[in-house]
Design an enzyme around this catalytic site. Structure first.
Site, mmCIF file in Angstrom:
data_model
loop_
_atom_site.group_PDB
_atom_site.id
_atom_site.type_symbol
_atom_site.label_atom_id
_atom_site.label_comp_id
_atom_site.label_asym_id
_atom_site.label_seq_id
_atom_site.Cartn_x
_atom_site.Cartn_y
_atom_site.Cartn_z
ATOM 1 C CE LYS A 68 -26.699 47.012 9.259
ATOM 2 N NZ LYS A 68 -25.545 46.199 9.731
ATOM 3 C CB THR A 69 -26.117 52.252 14.249
ATOM 4 O OG1 THR A 69 -26.872 51.056 14.123
ATOM 5 C CG2 THR A 69 -26.788 53.188 15.229
ATOM 6 C CG ASP A 113 -30.864 48.768 13.331
ATOM 7 O OD1 ASP A 113 -30.461 48.378 12.223
ATOM 8 O OD2 ASP A 113 -30.271 48.529 14.397
ATOM 9 C CB THR A 162 -28.822 41.918 8.625
ATOM 10 O OG1 THR A 162 -30.152 41.577 9.028
ATOM 11 C CG2 THR A 162 -28.115 42.631 9.756
ATOM 12 N NE ARG A 221 -22.214 46.002 17.676
ATOM 13 C CZ ARG A 221 -23.303 46.060 16.924
ATOM 14 N NH1 ARG A 221 -23.716 44.982 16.295
ATOM 15 N NH2 ARG A 221 -23.964 47.180 16.794
HETATM 16 N N1 LIG Z 1 -15.877 52.294 10.007
HETATM 17 C C1 LIG Z 1 -15.758 52.324 11.340
HETATM 18 N N2 LIG Z 1 -14.746 52.966 11.916
HETATM 19 C C2 LIG Z 1 -14.599 52.950 13.273
HETATM 20 N N3 LIG Z 1 -15.461 52.322 14.104
HETATM 21 C C3 LIG Z 1 -16.496 51.691 13.571
HETATM 22 C C4 LIG Z 1 -16.710 51.666 12.180
HETATM 23 N N4 LIG Z 1 -17.826 50.957 11.931
HETATM 24 C C5 LIG Z 1 -18.300 50.556 13.109
HETATM 25 N N5 LIG Z 1 -17.504 50.988 14.106
HETATM 26 C C6 LIG Z 1 -17.673 50.701 15.540
HETATM 27 O O1 LIG Z 1 -18.361 49.461 15.664
HETATM 28 C C7 LIG Z 1 -19.476 49.582 16.558
HETATM 29 C C8 LIG Z 1 -20.689 48.986 15.881
HETATM 30 O O2 LIG Z 1 -21.092 49.786 14.787
HETATM 31 P P1 LIG Z 1 -22.632 50.022 14.438
HETATM 32 O O3 LIG Z 1 -23.487 50.003 15.677
HETATM 33 O O4 LIG Z 1 -22.705 51.247 13.597
HETATM 34 O O5 LIG Z 1 -22.933 48.737 13.563
HETATM 35 P P2 LIG Z 1 -24.297 48.336 12.825
HETATM 36 O O6 LIG Z 1 -23.905 47.949 11.431
HETATM 37 O O7 LIG Z 1 -25.317 49.395 12.959
HETATM 38 O O8 LIG Z 1 -24.744 47.055 13.608
HETATM 39 P P3 LIG Z 1 -26.262 46.443 13.778
HETATM 40 O O9 LIG Z 1 -26.645 45.953 12.407
HETATM 41 O O10 LIG Z 1 -26.065 45.335 14.766
HETATM 42 O O11 LIG Z 1 -27.123 47.542 14.285
HETATM 43 C C9 LIG Z 1 -19.613 51.072 16.891
HETATM 44 O O12 LIG Z 1 -19.394 51.253 18.253
HETATM 45 C C10 LIG Z 1 -18.511 51.781 16.172
HETATM 46 O O13 LIG Z 1 -17.697 52.431 17.109
#
Ligand SMILES: Nc1ncnc2c1ncn2[C@@H]1O[C@H](COP(=O)(O)OP(=O)(O)OP(=O)(O)O)[C@@H](O)[C@H]1O
Length: 336
Positions: A68-69, A113, A162, A221
């Site tokens: 998401k981030t 977030d 989430t 992640r």
């Molecule tokens: N589709 C993707 N392709 C490649 N790498 C990804 C992908 N999605 C996530 N990642 C990797 O996974 C890690 C976590 O992703 P991210 O921080 O965007 O998750 P999030 O959904 O925002 O988590 P949270 O809800 O805990 O904030 C990042 O470092 C990123 O490099």
């Protein structure tokens, strides 16, 4: 959120954050999987660019660590706009949000977030800000109170949660685009891992990457973190046997052959052993293992359900026959 340090959704520390940052895809092209969401976002950004306007507000939901981030950063990057980052818990009253919104530069992307954890008063202020790019600032209290309207620059809000169910529907309705991120398939995680291994100059065969991918809870992640732990193992033990390193490193961090971590297994064990397979409410389950029910609902439950180990009924959570079998137990005949 607590849970296993390696496999939980939470970043560990600055070094882990830097590590995540280094591996983040910068564009929709580099973003692995989630094809429908990526195409929809691509169209939204292109249309906004052609009409010379700020892209619509975007709501992204799904378990931690699915991107998401990363997508919020890509939205800013691909539309050539700057990104301001905040989070629901940091907005504990309307004044926090007013300060944030009034300091945005025109066209900026604002990422919030855990938007479901924002204060209710701020949430109400956000309705008007999202719709009309305006807020009303209350001055004074009681009968003497008055409101001063304040125009805001146009901006794009990217909210991440989430738990979509915890968002008030007036807020949900104000997003022009909402997307739910799904857990990744093993092959997609393997692609994420190959890219990461290349970026980190880790020499590791495809078969070892596939094994890590299989045990990463459908979550990029976690895949990247496990890769890092495998690399640590190979470094410390001067080992070039990647397959062996994967087995030992994953065992060391309590990741089982299906990718369940300690927290997943303790939820499943409590459900089976203390509640005889359920049905049981999530709060009772959480209390029985000393964990937050939000963590279980946001992180553990979606994964166990996807794996077919647990299911949700209107009477509560139940362990499936596969869930019993995963713990090496046989369900009583009334359980599915
Ligand atoms: N589709 C993707 N392709 C490649 N790498 C990804 C992908 N999605 C996530 N990642 C990797 O996974 C890690 C976590 O992703 P991210 O921080 O965007 O998750 P999030 O959904 O925002 O988590 P949270 O809800 O805990 O904030 C990042 O470092 C990123 O490099």
């Amino acid at each position: 959120m607590s849970g296993d340090a390696v496999t939980s959704g939470e970043p560990l520390n600055d070094s882990e954050r830097d590590f995540e940052g280094a591996l983040r895809p910068q564009s929709l092209n580099e973003f692995v999987g989630q094809h429908k969401v990526v195409s929809q976002l691509g169209l939204l950004l292109k249309a906004a660019e052609m009409d010379s306007r700020t892209p619509d507000h975007i709501l992204l939901s799904g378990p931690p660590g699915l991107g998401k981030t990363t997508l919020a950063m890509i939205v800013a990057h691909e539309s050539g706009r700057s990104l301001r980052m905040s989070s629901g818990p940091a907005i504990s009253h309307a004044g926090d949000l007013a300060a944030l919104l009034s300091s945005l530069v025109p066209g900026e992307v604002l990422f919030i977030d855990e938007i479901h954890r924002m204060a209710r008063s701020a949430e109400e202020m956000l309705y008007l800000a999202m719709e009309d790019f305006r807020i009303d600032i209350m001055v004074g209290k009681g009968v003497g109170a008055s409101s001063i309207p304040l125009d805001l620059p146009p901006f794009t809000l990217v909210g991440a949660t989430t738990r979509t169910g915890l968002l008030a529907s007036p807020l949900r309705d104000r997003f022009g685009f909402t997307a739910h991120l799904e857990f990744y398939e093993v092959e997609e995680l393997k692609t994420v891992l190959s890219r990461s291994a290349q970026l980190l100059s880790i020499n590791i065969p495809d078969s070892a990457l596939l094994e890590i991918a299989r045990r990463s809870r459908g979550t990029p992640r976690i895949a990247n973190r496990l890769l890092r732990r495998v690399r640590d193992y190979m470094t410390v033990h001067s080992s070039e046997d990647a397959a062996h390193a994967v087995e030992l490193a994953l065992a060391l961090y309590d990741v089982d052959e299906r990718g369940l971590d300690r927290l997943d297994r303790s939820v499943l064990s409590a459900l089976v052993e203390r509640f005889n397979g359920g049905p049981v409410g999530v709060n009772s389950l959480a209390i029985s293992i000393g964990e937050e029910s939000e963590t279980i609902e946001a992180t553990v439950e979606p994964f166990l359900i996807r794996e077919g180990l647990m299911s949700r009924t209107h009477r509560g959570r139940i362990a499936t026959s596969q869930g019993w079998a995963h713990l090496g137990l046989t369900p009583p005949s009334i359980n599915p």
